[in-house]
Design a protein around this motif. Structure first.
Motif, PDB file in Angstrom:
ATOM      1  N   ARG A   1      -1.032   3.308 -15.611  1.00 59.55           N
ATOM      2  CA  ARG A   1       0.094   3.454 -14.686  1.00 59.55           C
ATOM      3  C   ARG A   1      -0.368   3.365 -13.234  1.00 59.55           C
ATOM      4  NH1 ARG A   1       1.612   7.486 -18.442  1.00 59.55           N
ATOM      5  NH2 ARG A   1       0.718   9.111 -17.115  1.00 59.55           N
ATOM      6  N   VAL A   2      -1.503   3.973 -12.921  1.00 62.16           N
ATOM      7  CA  VAL A   2      -2.010   3.934 -11.552  1.00 62.16           C
ATOM      8  C   VAL A   2      -2.320   2.496 -11.139  1.00 62.16           C
ATOM      9  CG1 VAL A   2      -3.948   4.581 -10.077  1.00 62.16           C
ATOM     10  CG2 VAL A   2      -2.902   6.287 -11.567  1.00 62.16           C
ATOM     11  N   LEU A   3      -2.963   1.741 -12.006  1.00 67.32           N
ATOM     12  CA  LEU A   3      -3.339   0.369 -11.656  1.00 67.32           C
ATOM     13  C   LEU A   3      -2.118  -0.544 -11.559  1.00 67.32           C
ATOM     14  CD1 LEU A   3      -6.598  -0.010 -13.767  1.00 67.32           C
ATOM     15  CD2 LEU A   3      -6.386   0.376 -11.317  1.00 67.32           C
ATOM     16  N   LYS A   4      -1.069  -0.260 -12.310  1.00 64.35           N
ATOM     17  CA  LYS A   4       0.151  -1.060 -12.198  1.00 64.35           C
ATOM     18  C   LYS A   4       0.824  -0.858 -10.841  1.00 64.35           C
ATOM     19  CE  LYS A   4       1.183  -1.369 -17.145  1.00 64.35           C
ATOM     20  NZ  LYS A   4       2.068  -0.931 -18.248  1.00 64.35           N
ATOM     21  N   ARG A   5       0.562   0.284 -10.212  1.00 62.93           N
ATOM     22  CA  ARG A   5       1.156   0.539  -8.897  1.00 62.93           C
ATOM     23  C   ARG A   5       0.592  -0.397  -7.838  1.00 62.93           C
ATOM     24  NH1 ARG A   5       0.192   6.853  -8.908  1.00 62.93           N
ATOM     25  NH2 ARG A   5       0.016   6.550  -6.651  1.00 62.93           N
ATOM     26  N   ILE A   6      -0.587  -0.969  -8.078  1.00 62.61           N
ATOM     27  CA  ILE A   6      -1.139  -1.955  -7.136  1.00 62.61           C
ATOM     28  C   ILE A   6      -0.964  -3.370  -7.700  1.00 62.61           C
ATOM     29  CG2 ILE A   6      -2.743  -0.373  -6.016  1.00 62.61           C
ATOM     30  CD1 ILE A   6      -4.966  -1.541  -7.782  1.00 62.61           C
TER      31      ILE A   6
ATOM     32  N   GLU B   1       0.827  -1.205   0.000  1.00 62.47           N
ATOM     33  CA  GLU B   1       0.000   0.000   0.000  1.00 62.47           C
ATOM     34  C   GLU B   1       0.862   1.256   0.000  1.00 62.47           C
ATOM     35  OE1 GLU B   1      -3.809   1.460  -0.405  1.00 62.47           O
ATOM     36  OE2 GLU B   1      -3.096  -0.604  -0.410  1.00 62.47           O
ATOM     37  N   VAL B   2       1.943   1.236   0.773  1.00 66.01           N
ATOM     38  CA  VAL B   2       2.860   2.374   0.792  1.00 66.01           C
ATOM     39  C   VAL B   2       3.484   2.575  -0.586  1.00 66.01           C
ATOM     40  CG1 VAL B   2       5.027   3.234   1.741  1.00 66.01           C
ATOM     41  CG2 VAL B   2       3.332   2.203   3.254  1.00 66.01           C
ATOM     42  N   ALA B   3       3.888   1.479  -1.205  1.00 66.10           N
ATOM     43  CA  ALA B   3       4.475   1.577  -2.541  1.00 66.10           C
ATOM     44  C   ALA B   3       3.475   2.137  -3.544  1.00 66.10           C
ATOM     45  CB  ALA B   3       4.968   0.207  -2.992  1.00 66.10           C
ATOM     46  N   ALA B   4       2.209   1.730  -3.438  1.00 62.24           N
ATOM     47  CA  ALA B   4       1.184   2.212  -4.360  1.00 62.24           C
ATOM     48  C   ALA B   4       0.916   3.697  -4.153  1.00 62.24           C
ATOM     49  CB  ALA B   4      -0.101   1.411  -4.173  1.00 62.24           C
ATOM     50  N   VAL B   5       0.917   4.143  -2.897  1.00 65.29           N
ATOM     51  CA  VAL B   5       0.595   5.533  -2.600  1.00 65.29           C
ATOM     52  C   VAL B   5       1.759   6.464  -2.905  1.00 65.29           C
ATOM     53  CG1 VAL B   5       0.035   7.116  -0.705  1.00 65.29           C
ATOM     54  CG2 VAL B   5      -1.151   4.929  -0.886  1.00 65.29           C
ATOM     55  N   THR B   6       2.989   6.031  -2.604  1.00 67.61           N
ATOM     56  CA  THR B   6       4.148   6.921  -2.747  1.00 67.61           C
ATOM     57  C   THR B   6       4.969   6.652  -3.996  1.00 67.61           C
ATOM     58  OG1 THR B   6       5.615   5.443  -1.480  1.00 67.61           O
ATOM     59  CG2 THR B   6       4.286   7.030  -0.237  1.00 67.61           C
TER      60      THR B   6
END
Length: 799
Positions: free
Chosen positions: A428-433, A177-182
C-alpha cells in the motif's frame, strides 16, 4: 524550487495548513526551507465591469466610464487607452489605499464626478505595465475583492530538492509527493490540443544523429500565432516562481516547465534554415549566440540542435538568438526532448552557463512525459496566442532499455527498519508513489517504479520509500545487538597522525587548501623550467585560474601567510598534510605523494612582559626535525645545501634519511618573499611522508629513567672552516660507542689563537652506562679514543 500553495491546491486536495504541510514534507525527506506569505499592499480594490462609456467632460481628455462594481454602478473618469464596454477591470473605490500610501477619494474633474479609479498593474504593485489598465478574465464577477478574484494571497514554499529527486522540480512532482505523504487524491489531467488538417510531415522533419545523447526528441508545429503579452494570472505565477515574463509563447513554455517539470523550447519556424531540425554533435570551430546575447564557442562532442546549416540551440541548456520568438513570429516549432544528463551537465559546466532547463536535465526528467508536456504547451499556446496546431507530432525515439521490476523482500525491510512491516502494508505504501506492485509469494514483492522516479533503481531505494512514507518516527528504538569495538588506526595513516601530534605540540596550526592551484605560483617560487615539479597534471574543465593539481604544497601555505598578514596577523605557524600529484612519462595516472609542508613567520612566542620579541628562524624547524626520532621513529640528519631555489642560499639544508633526501628546510629566499608580497621573514620546510613511512619504526621505544649517574666531559677541537659540526658529532658517537649518551655543541670560536681558515668547535659529551656507575678511568679511556678518532679521521686538533 519555489512552489505556489494556490497552484498546488489545484493539483491535489490539501486539508493541511501550509505550515503543517511543510513539516510533513520535511519529515518525509523533502525539505521545505521556508514558507513566504505573499499579500497585496492595497485595500478596497474590487472587480468592475465597464457598462458604458460617455463622452468626456468639456475640455478634458478622459472618458467617463459607467462601471458596475457589484451593488451599484459608479461613474469613473479614465484616460487609459483601449478601454471598451464589457471589459473587467480593477477598481479602487473611495477610501482605498494603493502601494506607496496613495489614497483614493471621490473627485470632480471638469464638472464630472469620479467615484474611484481604474487601475493598472503598476499602480497596484503587481507588475511593471503602467501603460494600460489591468484587464481581468471575462468570467470575473463584479464587486468581488480583487485579491480573491486573482488569488493574490498566496504562500510560497521554498523546497530544497536533492540531486536524486529531479521529479520534485515541478508542481506536478510536488503534488505527487503531497499525495504520497498525506494520502490525498491527485487532480493531474493530461491535455491534448485540437489539431488542424495540415500534416506536420509536410512542414518539418527531425533527424537525430546522436541518439546516445538524445534518446527522444518530439516536435509540434503551430501556424498563425499572434505574439503578445501573457494574461496576468500566468505572468503572476511565473514571477512568484522566480521567472521573468517575456511573451505569451515563451511564457507558456516556462509555465509548463514549472507545472510538469519538462523543459521545452519554441523556435521561430520561419528562421530555421530548411525548416527542419537536426540533433547532432557540434563540429570544431562552430559558434552560437545564445538567448542571453553572448557568442559562445562550441567544442566537439557538445550536443546541439541545428537546422540544415547551423546550430540553433545548445541541447538542454539554452536556445539560440537567431531563432528566438519575437513580435513578428507567426509559425512555431515546439521542442520537447530527453537529453542525456551527463552530456548536459558537461556542456553547461564547460560553457559556465546554467539555466532552468539544464538544472532539470542534469537531474533527469520523465522519459514518458515528453509528449505529454508537448501536448500541454501546444494547447496552452493556442489558448494564449491563437493559431492552428498541425496534425500529428514527430516523435523520434531510440531503443531504450526497459526498466525491470525490482524485487523487494519483506525480510529486508524488517532488517533495515528494525521492525516487522506486513507485506500488504508495504504494498500500500509503494502504491502511494504510483508503483505497480505484484506479490511473488508471501515474502516478496515485484515492484515496478513509475517512469518519473528515476531514483528508484535498487531494493534499498524501495526500503527507504517505505521508511519515509510510514514515518521515521515509526522506526522502533532498540539497543545495538552486537558489540561495537573501535577500529583502531591503520598503519598507513599512523605517520600522518604522529606528524599532526608533533606539529600541534610545537604550536603549529593545520590548514586545509584545495588540491588545485595556479601554475604561475611555481614562477613565484623560482622553480627552474627543468624542475620535475613543473610537470603538472592539468584539469580539463577548471572553474577558474586554478587549472592544475599541486606538485608542491608550499605555495598554498605562503598564500595563507599573505592572507594572515593582510588581516593584521603577522605571527603564524602553519602546516598542511596532503597529497601532491606528479605525472610520470608513459603512465596513465600520476604518482600521489603524501607530503607535509610547514611555514612559520613572526614572533617565536606570543608577546608578554617576559619575552624579548625573538623571531622564528631556521633552528625552530631544525628542532622539529630532530624531534622526529622520538615521535615518529626515524632519525633524520641535515645536510647543507645551496640548490633549493625557493630557500635562502646560505640558510638552507636538505633533510636526509640515511643517503636518501626526503625534504628541505630553510629561510625563504628574499625574491620569493617579494613575489608573494610577504612582509615578514619566514622559514619553510617540506618532507616526503611516504618515504618516512617506509623507514618508520613500528613501535615507540620506552626508555626508563636512568638508575646510574652520568659523567660529563667537554672538549674543543680546531677543524677546517668548511667542516660541519654534525660531522664532528658523528665521529664522536662512532668512537664513543654505546656509552656516549648525548653530544651537544655549545661553542664556536674564530680568531686568535685559532689559525685563519679554521674554527674551534666546543662539545659537551655525556657518558652513562645502564648497568653501573662509570669510573673516571673508564671515562678517560673512552674520551681519549674520541680525541684520537677526531684527530685521525677529521684532522682536528685538541684546543
Amino acid at each position: 524550487m519555489k512552489i505556489s500553495f494556490n497552484w498546488l491546491r489545484e493539483l491535489v486536495k490539501i486539508v493541511l495548513s501550509p505550515t503543517e504541510l511543510a513539516d510533513r514534507l520535511t519529515m518525509a525527506g523533502v525539505e521545505v526551507e521556508g514558507v513566504e506569505e505573499i499579500r497585496p499592499t492595497f485595500t478596497q480594490v474590487v472587480v468592475g465591469r465597464i457598462q458604458a462609456i460617455d463622452p468626456p467632460p468639456r475640455g478634458e481628455r478622459v472618458s467617463l466610464c459607467r462601471v458596475d462594481v457589484g451593488k451599484t454602478v459608479v461613474p469613473i473618469l479614465c484616460g487609459a487607452p483601449k478601454i471598451a464596454v464589457g471589459l473587467r477591470v480593477a477598481v479602487a473605490l473611495p477610501g482605498a489605499e494603493l502601494p506607496g500610501g496613495r489614497q483614493i477619494q471621490e473627485t470632480l474633474i471638469g464638472g464630472a464626478r469620479s467615484v474611484g479609479m481604474l487601475c493598472s498593474e503598476k499602480e497596484l504593485g503587481l507588475g511593471e505595465d503602467g501603460a494600460g489598465l489591468l484587464i481581468l478574465d471575462e468570467r470575473a464577477t463584479p464587486g468581488v475583492d480583487l485579491t480573491q478574484a486573482l488569488q493574490l494571497h498566496d504562500l510560497i514554499l521554498e523546497v530544497a530538492v536533492t540531486a536524486n529527486r529531479g521529479d520534485c522540480l515541478s508542481h506536478w512532482g510536488m503534488a505527487r509527493e503531497v499525495a504520497a505523504v498525506t494520502g490525498a487524491a491527485l487532480r493531474l489531467k493530461a491535455v491534448r490540443p485540437r489539431e488542424g488538417t495540415t500534416s506536420i510531415q509536410d512542414l518539418t522533419a527531425v533527424t537525430v544523429k546522436a541518439a546516445d545523447l538524445c534518446p527522444r526528441y518530439a516536435a509540434r508545429v503551430i501556424q498563425g500565432v499572434s505574439i503578445g503579452s501573457s494574461p496576468f494570472w500566468l505572468r503572476r505565477r511565473l514571477v512568484l516562481s522566480g521567472l521573468r515574463p517575456i511573451n505569451n509563447v515563451v511564457d507558456a513554455t516556462n509555465y509548463v516547465l514549472l507545472e510538469m517539470g519538462q523543459p521545452l523550447h519554441a523556435f521561430d519556424h520561419a528562421r530555421l534554415e530548411g525548416g527542419r531540425i537536426v540533433v547532432r554533435r557540434a563540429v570544431k570551430g562552430e559558434r552560437i549566440v545564445t538567448l542571453d546575447g553572448v557568442e559562445r564557442p562550441l567544442e566537439p562532442g557538445m550536443l546541439v540542435i541545428a537546422d540544415a546549416v547551423r546550430p540553433v540551440a545548445i541541447a538542454g541548456v539554452m536556445g539560440g538568438l537567431a531563432t528566438e520568438v519575437t513580435g513578428t513570429t507567426k509559425n512555431l516549432l515546439l521542442e520537447s526532448a530527453l537529453f542525456q544528463p551527463v552530456s548536459v551537465r558537461r556542456t553547461a559546466k564547460a560553457l559556465t552557463l546554467s539555466s532552468e532547463s539544464s538544472y532539470r536535465f542534469e537531474r533527469g526528467v520523465d522519459p514518458e512525459g515528453v509528449d505529454r508536456a508537448l501536448d500541454r504547451v501546444a494547447a496552452l499556446i493556442v489558448g494564449l496566442a491563437g493559431g492552428q496546431v498541425a496534425r500529428g507530432l514527430i516523435d523520434v525515439q531510440a531503443a531504450r532499455r526497459r526498466r525491470t521490476s525490482l524485487r523487494l523482500r519483506v525480510e529486508r525491510v524488517r532488517q533495515v527498519l528494525g521492525g516487522a512491516v506486513a507485506l500488504p502494508e508495504v504494498g500500500r505504501v509503494l502504491k502511494r508513489i504510483q508503483c505497480r506492485v505484484k506479490p511473488q509469494g508471501s515474502k516478496v514483492l515485484a515492484v515496478a517504479p513509475p517512469s518519473h522516479r528515476l531514483d528508484l533503481t535498487r531494493e534499498i531505494d524501495l526500503v527507504e520509500e517505505v521508511a519515509r512514507l510510514r514515518g521515521f518516527d515509526q522506526i522502533p528504538t532498540s539497543r545495538p545487538a552486537s558489540e561495537v569495538r573501535p577500529a583502531g588506526v591503520s598503519s598507513f595513516w599512523e605517520i600522518e597522525r604522529q606528524m599532526r601530534r608533533l606539529l600541534t605540540a610545537w604550536g603549529f596550526q593545520e590548514t586545509v587548501n584545495f588540491s588545485f592551484t595556479r601554475e604561475e605560483l611555481l614562477d613565484k617560487l623560482r622553480l627552474p623550467a627543468d624542475d620535475p615539479r613543473r610537470h603538472l597534471l592539468r584539469i580539463r574543465n577548471p572553474l577558474g585560474g586554478e587549472a592544475v593539481l599541486r606538485s608542491i604544497l608550499l605555495p598554498s601555505l605562503l598564500e595563507n601567510l599573505v592572507l594572515n598578514e593582510s588581516r593584521g596577523s603577522r605571527d603564524a605557524k602553519l602546516f598542511e598534510i596532503a597529497r601532491v600529484f606528479r605525472p610520470q612519462p608513459g603512465a596513465a595516472a600520476p604518482v600521489e605523494v603524501r607530503t607535509v609542508a610547514v611555514v612559520a613567520a613572526g614572533d617565536r612566542l606570543p608577546a608578554w612582559w617576559g619575552t624579548k620579541g625573538e623571531k622564528v628562524d631556521f633552528y625552530d624547524l631544525k628542532g622539529v626535525v630532530e624531534t622526529l626520532d622520538k615521535i615518529v621513529g626515524v632519525s633524520l640528519t641535515l645536510r647543507a645545501s645551496a640548490d633549493i631555489p625557493y630557500l635562502h642560499p646560505g640558510q638552507q639544508a636538505e633533510i636526509a634519511l640515511e643517503k636518501d633526501v626526503v625534504g628541505s628546510v630553510g629561510v625563504l629566499h628574499p625574491e620569493v618573499m617579494r613575489n608573494f608580497d610577504l612582509k615578514t621573514a619566514a622559514v619553510a620546510m617540506e618532507i616526503d611522508l611516504d618515504r618516512l613511512d617506509r623507514h618508520r619504526k613500528p613501535q615507540a621505544r620506552y626508555c626508563p629513567l636512568p638508575r646510574y649517574p652520568a659523567v660529563f666531559r667537554d672538549m674543543a677541537v680546531v677543524v677546517p672552516e668548511r667542516m660541519r659540526a654534525a660531522e664532528v658529532e658523528s665521529a664522536i658517537r662512532r668512537a664513543g660507542g654505546a656509552l656516549v649518551e648525548a653530544v651537544r655543541p655549545f661553542d664556536i670560536y674564530r680568531g686568535e689563537p685559532v689559525p685563519e681558515g679554521k674554527k674551534s668547535l666546543g662539545f659537551s659529551i655525556q657518558y652513562r652506562a645502564t648497568d653501573r656507575t662509570l669510573t673516571d678511568e673508564e671515562v678517560a679511556a673512552i674520551h681519549g679514543k674520541i680525541l684520537e678518532a677526531v684527530e685521525r679521521d677529521l684532522g682536528g686538533i685538541l684546543r
